[in-house]
Enzyme design. Structure first.
Site, short mmCIF file in Angstrom:
data_model
loop_
_atom_site.label_atom_id
_atom_site.label_comp_id
_atom_site.label_asym_id
_atom_site.label_seq_id
_atom_site.Cartn_x
_atom_site.Cartn_y
_atom_site.Cartn_z
N SER A 138 -2.23 -89.20 7.90
CA SER A 138 -2.73 -90.13 8.91
C SER A 138 -2.18 -91.53 8.66
CB SER A 138 -4.26 -90.19 8.87
OG SER A 138 -4.83 -88.92 9.14
N SER A 139 -1.77 -92.21 9.74
CA SER A 139 -1.31 -93.59 9.69
C SER A 139 -0.12 -93.74 8.73
CB SER A 139 -2.47 -94.51 9.33
OG SER A 139 -2.16 -95.86 9.55
N SER A 140 -0.28 -94.45 7.62
CA SER A 140 0.82 -94.55 6.65
C SER A 140 1.19 -93.17 6.13
CB SER A 140 0.41 -95.46 5.48
OG SER A 140 1.47 -95.62 4.57
#
Length: 297
Positions: A138-140
């Site tokens: 998720s995300s990074s």
């Protein structure tokens, strides 16, 4: 590299993911760098003798244990017998290096190589199946999932990307902004890094020069109300992987896998699929059962 015995290498954590039967373990014997990312691993009691591996990668400010607690991959591992690796970023802010030449390039180093070395460690020490390795984040962690799929397509069979940016986007945008060390930048995060499908595809291919094999099958998730990594990054990421895999867009399927989500199908839907989540911000909730079906587990 010398490895300590497994019995002395493993440090148990007190926390358990909701429903998980066993403890998450920090693999302190893992010293294979090149960065100081920490390796956490979940081993189900009914682990298969030759066990598939899922690498689950956390967001900025997160940790491996936090992603363990906030997802259901370990619960599902108890049911199906696969291994889950939860890497922890070595950076102060908990973000992954998805912008350096070393991390982006096959076998050059960086956090990406450290994670690949964690996979090799699990194969060697825990009976992991090198032919069934998958990655999600998720995300990074989503950005790192794209980086791993691009730089190490020989290692990973499939990926699921929750609210990320195209492979190499932060490096390119950082370089364009004149940063000495490309890293987080608003150009990419705000969805203003727009390229042709060919340009995005060429970028991914450049990270493993001479590679002629297949790339991992990819699921790409993004919310329309994402104010951290803007929604246009979904379209750019789909353009990138459609070019890398040479698979054209086929159709949209509304309310799939749930109400308010639109499935973006490329080709026959077996290699590349996107999910646009209407009104969802940063990040899209993890859909573990969809991921496992995509991984074939």
């Amino acid at each position: 590299m010398h490895f300590l015995s497994i019995s002395t290498a493993v440090v148990a954590l007190a926390s358990l993911a909701a429903g998980a039967k066993n403890q998450l373990k920090q693999e302190t014997a893992f010293k294979d760098g090149p960065t100081n990312a920490k390796m956490y691993i979940y081993l189900p009691s009914n682990k298969l003798a030759l066990a598939p591996i899922i690498v689950a990668i956390h967001y900025c400010t997160g940790t491996g244990p936090a992603y363990f607690s906030g997802s259901k991959y370990a619960d599902l591992a108890d049911q199906k017998g696969f291994i889950v690796i939860y890497p922890s970023s070595p950076s102060t802010g908990g973000c992954w290096d998805v912008a350096s030449t070393t991390s982006l390039t096959h076998d050059k180093g960086g956090d990406s190589k450290t994670i690949v070395n964690m996979v090799a460690y699990a194969v060697k020490n825990y009976g992991g199946d090198a032919d069934k390795v998958f990655v999600t984040g998720s995300s990074s962690g989503a950005m790192m999932t794209n980086v791993l799929a691009g730089a190490y397509p020989n290692v990973f069979k499939a990926g699921s990307v929750y609210s990320g940016v195209p492979d190499g986007c932060f490096y390119v945008s950082g370089a364009q902004a004149g940063q000495a060390t490309p890293g987080w930048n608003n150009e990419c995060a705000n969805g203003r890094s727009v390229k042709t499908a060919q340009a995005w595809g060429d970028l991914t291919r450049s990270y493993y020069p001479g590679y002629t094999g297949s790339y991992p099958k990819m699921l790409i998730w993004h919310g329309t109300a994402d104010s951290t990594l803007a929604y246009p990054n979904l379209a750019e990421t789909m353009k990138q992987w459609s070019n890398v895999m040479n698979i054209p867009f086929t159709k949209n399927v509304t309310n799939n896998p749930q109400s308010g989500y639109t499935q973006l199908v490329y080709g026959d839907g077996t290699k590349l699929v996107g999910y646009s989540a209407q009104g969802v911000g940063h990040t899209v909730p993890i859909h573990e059962s969809v991921d496992l079906a995509w991984f074939g587990l």
